[in-house]
Design a protein around this motif. Structure first.
Motif, PDB file in Angstrom:
ATOM      1  N   VAL A 177       0.836  -1.207   0.000  1.00 25.72           N
ATOM      2  CA  VAL A 177       0.000   0.000   0.000  1.00 25.72           C
ATOM      3  C   VAL A 177       0.870   1.257   0.000  1.00 25.72           C
ATOM      4  N   MET A 178       1.896   1.288   0.861  1.00 25.76           N
ATOM      5  CA  MET A 178       2.748   2.468   0.964  1.00 25.76           C
ATOM      6  C   MET A 178       3.559   2.696  -0.307  1.00 25.76           C
ATOM      7  N   THR A 179       3.980   1.614  -0.978  1.00 29.80           N
ATOM      8  CA  THR A 179       4.731   1.764  -2.225  1.00 29.80           C
ATOM      9  C   THR A 179       3.865   2.374  -3.318  1.00 29.80           C
ATOM     10  N   LEU A 180       2.622   1.907  -3.429  1.00 29.06           N
ATOM     11  CA  LEU A 180       1.699   2.480  -4.414  1.00 29.06           C
ATOM     12  C   LEU A 180       1.393   3.940  -4.080  1.00 29.06           C
ATOM     13  N   LEU A 181       1.220   4.217  -2.798  1.00 28.82           N
ATOM     14  CA  LEU A 181       0.931   5.588  -2.380  1.00 28.82           C
ATOM     15  C   LEU A 181       2.090   6.522  -2.706  1.00 28.82           C
ATOM     16  N   THR A 182       3.313   6.082  -2.407  1.00 29.92           N
ATOM     17  CA  THR A 182       4.466   6.941  -2.664  1.00 29.92           C
ATOM     18  C   THR A 182       4.764   7.061  -4.159  1.00 29.92           C
ATOM     19  N   LEU A 183       4.360   6.070  -4.962  1.00 24.46           N
ATOM     20  CA  LEU A 183       4.479   6.201  -6.416  1.00 24.46           C
ATOM     21  C   LEU A 183       3.569   7.323  -6.907  1.00 24.46           C
ATOM     22  N   TRP A 184       2.349   7.343  -6.381  1.00 25.97           N
ATOM     23  CA  TRP A 184       1.418   8.422  -6.741  1.00 25.97           C
ATOM     24  C   TRP A 184       1.948   9.780  -6.288  1.00 25.97           C
ATOM     25  N   TRP A 240       5.063  10.619  -5.890  1.00 28.08           N
ATOM     26  CA  TRP A 240       6.196  10.970  -6.750  1.00 28.08           C
ATOM     27  C   TRP A 240       5.711  11.552  -8.082  1.00 28.08           C
ATOM     28  N   ILE A 241       4.652  10.946  -8.633  1.00 27.86           N
ATOM     29  CA  ILE A 241       4.167  11.377  -9.953  1.00 27.86           C
ATOM     30  C   ILE A 241       3.396  12.698  -9.864  1.00 27.86           C
ATOM     31  N   SER A 242       2.452  12.782  -8.926  1.00 22.77           N
ATOM     32  CA  SER A 242       1.579  13.965  -8.869  1.00 22.77           C
ATOM     33  C   SER A 242       2.096  15.072  -7.959  1.00 22.77           C
ATOM     34  N   ASN A 243       3.000  14.721  -7.016  1.00 25.39           N
ATOM     35  CA  ASN A 243       3.634  15.699  -6.129  1.00 25.39           C
ATOM     36  C   ASN A 243       2.623  16.557  -5.345  1.00 25.39           C
ATOM     37  N   PRO A 244       1.647  15.924  -4.652  1.00 24.37           N
ATOM     38  CA  PRO A 244       0.675  16.708  -3.885  1.00 24.37           C
ATOM     39  C   PRO A 244       1.245  17.242  -2.572  1.00 24.37           C
ATOM     40  N   VAL A 245       2.276  16.582  -2.039  1.00 19.45           N
ATOM     41  CA  VAL A 245       2.935  17.027  -0.811  1.00 19.45           C
ATOM     42  C   VAL A 245       4.441  17.024  -1.043  1.00 19.45           C
ATOM     43  N   SER A 246       5.147  17.856  -0.281  1.00 12.73           N
ATOM     44  CA  SER A 246       6.592  17.988  -0.496  1.00 12.73           C
ATOM     45  C   SER A 246       7.366  16.753  -0.039  1.00 12.73           C
ATOM     46  N   ASP A 247       6.880  16.090   1.022  1.00 14.79           N
ATOM     47  CA  ASP A 247       7.490  14.836   1.471  1.00 14.79           C
ATOM     48  C   ASP A 247       6.419  13.987   2.129  1.00 14.79           C
ATOM     49  N   CYS A 248       6.637  12.680   2.150  1.00 15.26           N
ATOM     50  CA  CYS A 248       5.587  11.770   2.622  1.00 15.26           C
ATOM     51  C   CYS A 248       5.425  11.782   4.134  1.00 15.26           C
ATOM     52  N   CYS A 259       7.221   9.941   6.188  1.00 18.11           N
ATOM     53  CA  CYS A 259       7.381   8.582   6.723  1.00 18.11           C
ATOM     54  C   CYS A 259       8.308   8.539   7.926  1.00 18.11           C
ATOM     55  N   PHE A 260       9.265   9.464   8.010  1.00 15.36           N
ATOM     56  CA  PHE A 260      10.150   9.529   9.170  1.00 15.36           C
ATOM     57  C   PHE A 260       9.956  10.838   9.938  1.00 15.36           C
ATOM     58  N   GLY A 261       8.745  11.383   9.871  1.00 22.61           N
ATOM     59  CA  GLY A 261       8.464  12.636  10.566  1.00 22.61           C
ATOM     60  C   GLY A 261       9.395  13.743  10.108  1.00 22.61           C
ATOM     61  N   ASP A 262       9.871  14.532  11.076  1.00 22.16           N
ATOM     62  CA  ASP A 262      10.839  15.589  10.779  1.00 22.16           C
ATOM     63  C   ASP A 262      12.267  15.135  11.022  1.00 22.16           C
ATOM     64  N   ALA A 263      12.434  13.880  11.450  1.00 24.32           N
ATOM     65  CA  ALA A 263      13.783  13.382  11.754  1.00 24.32           C
ATOM     66  C   ALA A 263      14.619  13.244  10.493  1.00 24.32           C
ATOM     67  N   ILE A 264      14.041  12.648   9.459  1.00 23.53           N
ATOM     68  CA  ILE A 264      14.718  12.482   8.175  1.00 23.53           C
ATOM     69  C   ILE A 264      13.717  12.854   7.087  1.00 23.53           C
ATOM     70  N   VAL A 265      14.038  13.872   6.322  1.00 22.17           N
ATOM     71  CA  VAL A 265      13.148  14.324   5.251  1.00 22.17           C
ATOM     72  C   VAL A 265      13.700  13.827   3.925  1.00 22.17           C
ATOM     73  N   LEU A 266      12.904  13.001   3.228  1.00 23.78           N
ATOM     74  CA  LEU A 266      13.290  12.460   1.933  1.00 23.78           C
ATOM     75  C   LEU A 266      12.468  13.114   0.829  1.00 23.78           C
ATOM     76  N   THR A 267      13.042  13.159  -0.371  1.00 26.99           N
ATOM     77  CA  THR A 267      12.252  13.599  -1.514  1.00 26.99           C
ATOM     78  C   THR A 267      11.242  12.515  -1.854  1.00 26.99           C
ATOM     79  N   ASN A 268      10.262  12.873  -2.663  1.00 26.68           N
ATOM     80  CA  ASN A 268       9.247  11.890  -3.021  1.00 26.68           C
ATOM     81  C   ASN A 268       9.839  10.726  -3.814  1.00 26.68           C
ATOM     82  N   ALA A 269      10.846  11.020  -4.648  1.00 30.05           N
ATOM     83  CA  ALA A 269      11.501   9.949  -5.395  1.00 30.05           C
ATOM     84  C   ALA A 269      12.279   9.026  -4.458  1.00 30.05           C
TER      85      ALA A 269
END
Length: 425
Positions: free
Chosen positions: A86-93, A95-103, A105-115
């Motif tokens: 579920v999370m992989t499909l969600l993060t694929l969406w 990455w493609i549509s870019n509705p939020v700057s980051d997912c 998934c690690f709160g504010d501790a580690i900020v990853l790009t959508n890709a």
């Protein structure tokens, strides 16, 4: 390979769940961002999104612990695999549509790009597929009879962490406004930092024909300028703090005045006064009176308009000045509505939830000579030691005791079998 994948997954789930658990409001804000991106803003009341926030963090943390200890190996591996699908499909969406700057998934501790988030989930899903294929190859750290103790203790610990962080403030603060952060320095752009790159297109007209040009092929004076479009083609360096602007009365910008003040400044932070907890307004008024007596500036920062400000004044009798600030910035500064921040020379030295405001007994005397006017002593190593004492150490003792008992049973069984064999001989 199975046990290597199991350890990787366990620590990712534990870390992801815990950083969400200690910042339940931050996770709630991220859930609300997703709902807004799906056009479902306002569909769920705040208390429901908060419950979902706590439940999500508890689920991830508990699954991580169960993977680490190899508890219910078949079921746990299947649940983790389904969750990661579920999370992989969600993060694929994402990455493609870019509705939020980051997912988030690690709160504010580690900020990853959508890709980065998507490929991270792809790797985790591959690891989970391996352990789901051979679940019984995961080596148990604790016997089946004691697995329920580990699972229940993990659930209780993560829920207690969320409740504590919700009532007070997050145990660990990964945001740019953490205690010890200097706001002015956080707004600075280092010399030689990468600057953003912009591309400007000019729309020109000649003889009724419109064309677009760039600076490289800008036409002669026979063309008439119609319009221009500027787009950022490459991002530059963005300072950790880039949206700290205070407007007094919605008109006068007092940002520099606040940050250049030599000494203490109290900031009462309330993203929305309409939803602010007013149960401790008496303590807030006492702190304001203390600040007045000591000549310490005191401001209320909010994103609410004049009507909400007047309503708050009517309910609480507030006399302190109200300033406008961006809602997201206010939510980032402190996870409490309202919350109190104490600055000294633009450095955050104290933060309080509305449930833990300083009392009058703690404010008897000059602030510079009081404990609340100094940096707190409960630093990161102290907090980590507390976690080790309350969670890691008990589980380690339980594991050692369980293994010792299992080994003693195995030894007694072998000894008994040997004795029977010797007797038969």
């Amino acid at each position: 390979m199975v046990n290597l994948c199991r350890i990787v997954l366990a620590f990712v789930f534990i870390f992801s769940g815990y950083v969400k658990a200690i910042d339940p409001l931050g996770t709630q804000y991220k859930i609300q961002d997703y709902l807004s991106a799906w056009g479902l803003e306002g569909l769920l009341p705040d208390f429901v999104t908060l419950i979902l926030s706590i439940a999500l963090s508890a689920f991830e943390f508990t699954i991580g612990i169960m993977l680490l200890f190899a508890i219910q190996r078949r079921t746990t591996s299947k649940v983790a695999w389904a969750f990661l699908c579920v999370m992989t499909l969600l993060t694929l969406w994402i990455w493609i549509s870019n509705p939020v700057s980051d997912c988030g998934c690690f709160g504010d501790a580690i900020v990853l790009t959508n890709a980065q988030t998507f490929w991270k989930n792809v790797i985790l899903l591959a690891c989970c597929t391996i352990i789901m294929t051979w679940p019984l190859k995961m080596v148990r750290f604790i016997s089946q009879t004691n697995q329920w103790i580990v699972t229940n203790y993990a659930v209780l610990f993560v829920l207690a962490s969320s409740i504590y962080s919700l009532y007070y403030l997050p145990i660990f603060d990964f945001r740019p406004y953490h205690v010890g952060a200097n706001i002015k320095k956080g707004m600075e752009i280092p010399e030689g930092a990468k600057q953003p790159q912009f591309d400007t297109t000019f729309i020109m007209e000649k003889d009724g024909v419109r064309k677009e040009f760039t600076l490289d092929n800008y036409p002669d004076s026979t063309w008439q300028f119609v319009d221009s479009k500027t787009m950022m083609v490459e991002e530059g360096y963005v300072p950790p703090i880039h949206d700290f602007n205070i407007e007094l009365g919605g008109q006068e910008d007092i940002t520099e005045q606040v940050l250049d003040n030599k000494g203490y400044t109290f900031l009462l932070v309330s993203p929305h006064l309409e939803n602010a907890d007013d149960s401790n307004f008496g303590k807030i008024d006492q702190i304001y009176e203390y600040a007045q007596e000591e000549g310490i500036p005191f401001y209320c920062l909010t994103a609410s308009g004049e009507q909400a400000q007047r309503r708050w004044q009517d309910m609480t009798g507030a006399e302190y000045p109200f300033c406008l600030m961006d809602e997201i910035t206010l939510k980032t500064i402190i996870r409490s509505n309202p919350g109190l921040v104490l600055l000294k020379d633009a450095t955050v030295i104290r933060k309080w939830s509305h449930n833990d405001l300083p009392t009058m007994e703690e404010m008897e005397g000059r602030l510079s000579s009081l404990p609340i006017g100094q940096m707190p002593t409960d630093n990161v190593p102290t907090k980590l030691a507390a976690i080790l004492m309350w969670f890691v150490f008990p589980l380690t003792l339980l594991t050692l005791a369980d293994r010792a008992w299992a080994w003693s049973k195995w030894f007694r069984r072998r000894h008994s079998q040997k004795a029977i064999k010797d007797k038969n001989i």
